[in-house]
Each structure stands twice: as structure tokens, then as C-alpha cells.
Design an enzyme around this catalytic site. Structure first.
Site, PDB file in Angstrom:
ATOM      1  N   ASP A 235       0.862  -1.184   0.000  1.00  0.00           N
ATOM      2  CA  ASP A 235       0.000   0.000   0.000  1.00  0.00           C
ATOM      3  C   ASP A 235       0.900   1.235   0.000  1.00  0.00           C
ATOM      4  OD1 ASP A 235      -3.025   0.820   0.478  1.00  0.00           O
ATOM      5  OD2 ASP A 235      -1.768   2.220   1.608  1.00  0.00           O
ATOM      6  N   ASN A 243      -1.858  12.701  -4.348  1.00  0.00           N
ATOM      7  CA  ASN A 243      -2.846  13.112  -5.355  1.00  0.00           C
ATOM      8  C   ASN A 243      -3.326  14.537  -5.106  1.00  0.00           C
ATOM      9  OD1 ASN A 243      -3.070  10.962  -7.173  1.00  0.00           O
ATOM     10  ND2 ASN A 243      -4.460   9.832  -5.845  1.00  0.00           N
ATOM     11  N   HIS A 248      -3.847  14.139  -9.862  1.00  0.00           N
ATOM     12  CA  HIS A 248      -4.078  12.717 -10.145  1.00  0.00           C
ATOM     13  C   HIS A 248      -3.209  12.214 -11.299  1.00  0.00           C
ATOM     14  CE1 HIS A 248      -7.413  11.870  -7.376  1.00  0.00           C
ATOM     15  NE2 HIS A 248      -7.764  13.124  -7.578  1.00  0.00           N
ATOM     16  N   ASP A 252      -1.033   8.917 -11.086  1.00  0.00           N
ATOM     17  CA  ASP A 252      -1.069   7.807 -12.051  1.00  0.00           C
ATOM     18  C   ASP A 252       0.332   7.390 -12.469  1.00  0.00           C
ATOM     19  OD1 ASP A 252      -3.799   7.839 -11.937  1.00  0.00           O
ATOM     20  OD2 ASP A 252      -4.096   8.870 -13.849  1.00  0.00           O
ATOM     21  N   GLU A 278      -4.546   2.271  -4.458  1.00  0.00           N
ATOM     22  CA  GLU A 278      -3.095   2.299  -4.322  1.00  0.00           C
ATOM     23  C   GLU A 278      -2.585   1.041  -3.633  1.00  0.00           C
ATOM     24  OE1 GLU A 278      -4.710   4.720  -0.794  1.00  0.00           O
ATOM     25  OE2 GLU A 278      -5.186   4.499  -2.910  1.00  0.00           O
TER      26      GLU A 278
END
Length: 363
Positions: A235, A243, A248, A252, A278
Site C-alpha cells: 500500500d 494526489n 491525479h 497515475d 493504491e
């Protein structure tokens, strides 16, 4: 004219029976055989189809029979390649010899000639499946009828005058009809595989999604039959903040890069799944716990060393668990690894924690 219609009707009836060939071809496609075996399998299919047409042919004269065997051999070349056509032609030749009769020699020569013509056609035209190409193949395969010169003169004259037009039409129509149905099955199978891959793949990272775990669960009913396996749950730490701060699009990039780091560290027999936003799940097949711990630590360290744009660094926490007599289900081991992941985050993140029973979560 009546004789021609009779021959044509009989040949079209045989082509109708070839629908069974299409269904069997679909099964071969669904088996996803290796290329080494797929061609021979298709060759056997079309060879048997040619035999079926030879069992109940239209008889021009005693011992002289016509059928759609060369249509099947031609399609074997188009849809299966060289070995497929050779195998189909060989099966047809052997059966034609076994049948015997006055037309044995011209019939055998016709099959051999048809096989050579089909392979030559595919060599120059490729294995295109469009209707014009299939129609041309049907026309070209009709040159195998030149073997009729080996028939007695009276039979040859009768066949040329009364039957030849219908025989050529038979080859063209049969090749177009069966070939287009086979091509349709190929397109459906390709579409099915495309949709299946899209359904099982994460669009951003290219990794499998959680649906892949269902397949793993079905293959691992218990560690006795499938071997021990380990699960690593990763994680990304404080990813929401990443983010929110950088956008974002940047997030990504981080996710895609982390997926690459994991994929490069594991074996081809292992599985990486994007488990959540994530969160990533790694299934290590036939792996010891100490190996899984080392792999998790290597991946954690490599991500921590990664320098993204704007000098941003991102870390990850990991939980590791191994299957056992009590925990043989993939989902059970994932749950254990997830509990260890929770502990890693509780300890301050950027840690690898191994599950050990019992795990006491902070209250």
C-alpha cells in the site's frame, strides 16, 4: 441441367453438414493450443471432414465419386497452415485408397493435386479470409478436377458435359460458405479474448485486477496439491496526499511506475494484482516465507529510492503471509497479509511486516 442441379444440391447438403466442422473449430480455438499443436489439430479436423464427405458422395458412374473433400483440404491450408493441409490431405488419401473402386487413381491424384494447389495459393495470397479470396480459392481448387483425365474416356466426357459446371460452382460456394463461417468464429474468438483481457486487466498499470484472484482460488484448493504460496500486500503511504498535492496525473505516474517495479522483481509464474486504488497484491507461487520477505523488502527499498518529478519520493508499506494447513485459501492468506500490512502502517509506514499468528491489532 437436371443433372447439374442434382449434383449441386447434393454438394450443398454436404456443405451444410460441415457446420459441425465450424463448431469443432470453435472448440479448438477455445483450447488455445500451442502453435506446434494447433495446426495438426486443425489438419485432423479437416481431414476427418473430408472423409465424411467421401463416405456418402455423389456417384457419377460406378466407382467414380465426387464430393467436397478438396474444399476441406483447401480450408485446412488457409486456417491451419502447411502441416494442417498436409495432414488433412494425407488422411483423405489413405481413406480414398481404402475405399478403392474404379476412380481410385484419379481420386487419389485429385486429393494430392488439391493439397498442392491449396498450399501454393496460400503461399502467394496469404491466409486472407475475405469472401473474394475464398471465392478465388474455390475456383483455383477446381483445377484439381484435371485428375479426371485419368478416367475412362466415356466417363470423362459425361462428367465434362453434364457435371463440370456444377462441380466448379460447388467448390466456389462451398469454400465461401464454410470459410466465411470459420472466419466469423475466429473474429468472435478474438473479440472474446479482447474483452476478457480488458475485463481482467487494470487499464492504468496493465496488471491483473481482482478477478484474476478467482482463477487462482480455483487452482489452489489446498496447499497439499498446489504447493505453498506467499502473498505480499503493498500500500502506497499517504497516497491521498500525493494526489491532492501534485494532481491525479502525477499519482497515475507513481502507480504505473510502482507496478513496473513489482513486475520486474517477480517471476513469470507469479501474479501481481492491482487490488485497490493504491493497493497491490502479489501472489508468489511455490515460495518460502523468507524469500517473500526479501522480495517485499527489495521492492520497498527500490520505490523509496525512486525520484519522481519535482524531487518527490513515495514510500510503500507491505504485509507478508504464507499459506498453511489452516490457511490454504488465497483469500485467507490475503486477509492475513492485509493484517500484517495494517501493522506496518501502525508502526510508522515504509515497513515490511510478516504475519504471525496471532496478530494483535491495536485497540
Amino acid at each position: 441441367m437436371i443433372e447439374n442441379m442434382h449434383i449441386l444440391a447434393g454438394m450443398l447438403e454436404k456443405v451444410g453438414l460441415a457446420a459441425l466442422v465450424v463448431l469443432t473449430y470453435r472448440i479448438i480455438l477455445r483450447w488455445h493450443l500451442p502453435a506446434l499443436w494447433r495446426g495438426p489439430a486443425i489438419g485432423v479436423l479437416f481431414g476427418l471432414a473430408a472423409v465424411v464427405t467421401m463416405i456418402d458422395p455423389f456417384e457419377v458412374s460406378p466407382g467414380v465419386m465426387i464430393d467436397v473433400r478438396n474444399v476441406m483440404i483447401a480450408l485446412a491450408a488457409v486456417f491451419g497452415g502447411v502441416w494442417s493441409a498436409v495432414i488433412a490431405g494425407s488422411i483423405a488419401v489413405l481413406v480414398r485408397i481404402a475405399i478403392g473402386g474404379a476412380g481410385l487413381l484419379p481420386g487419389t491424384v485429385s486429393i494430392i493435386l488439391g493439397t498442392v494447389i491449396a498450399l501454393t495459393f496460400v503461399h502467394f495470397r496469404g491466409n486472407r479470409r475475405d469472401l473474394p479470396t475464398l471465392a478465388l480459392l474455390g475456383l483455383v481448387i477446381s483445377f484439381s478436377l484435371l485428375s479426371a483425365v485419368l478416367l475412362p474416356v466415356d466417363v470423362l466426357v459425361t462428367m465434362a458435359v453434364k457435371s463440370l459446371p456444377a462441380l466448379i460452382v460447388r467448390n466456389i460456394v462451398g469454400t465461401m460458405l464454410v470459410g466465411s463461417l470459420l472466419a466469423m468464429e475466429e473474429r468472435r474468438e478474438k473479440e472474446y479474448m479482447t474483452f476478457k483481457q480488458l475485463a481482467e486487466r487494470d487499464a492504468l498499470t496493465g496488471l491483473s485486477n481482482r478477478r484474476a484472484l478467482e482463477l487462482v482460488e480455483r487452482r489452489t484448493p489446498g496447499h497439499e496439491s498446489s504447493g505453498l504460496f506467499c502473498v505480499i500486500m503493498f500500500d502506497l503511504d499517504h497516497f491521498k496526499s500525493v494526489n491532492d498535492t501534485y494532481g491525479h496525473s502525477f499519482g497515475d505516474v507513481v502507480l504505473a511506475r510502482f507496478a513496473e517495479i513489482i513486475s520486474m522483481r517477480i517471476r513469470g509464474s507469479d501474479l501481481v494484482v492491482r487490488y485497490g486504488g493504491e493497493e497491490f497484491c502479489v501472489i508468489l507461487n511455490d515460495a518460502r516465507l523468507d524469500n517473500a520477505e526479501r522480495i517485499a523488502e527489495d521492492i520497498r527499498q527500490q520505490l523509496a529510492r525512486e525520484n519522481f518529478s519535482r524531487n518527490v519520493t513515495v514510500t510503500a508499506s507491505a504485509g507478508v503471509a504464507q499459506s498453511s494447513q489452516e490457511a490454504s485459501s488465497v483469500y485467507t492468506v490475503i486477509k492475513n497479509a492485509d493484517m500484517a500490512l495494517y501493522m506496518a502502517k501502525h508502526k510508522g509506514r515504509n515497513e515490511v511486516v510478516t504475519y504471525s499468528k496471532p496478530v494483535y491489532l491495536p485497540g
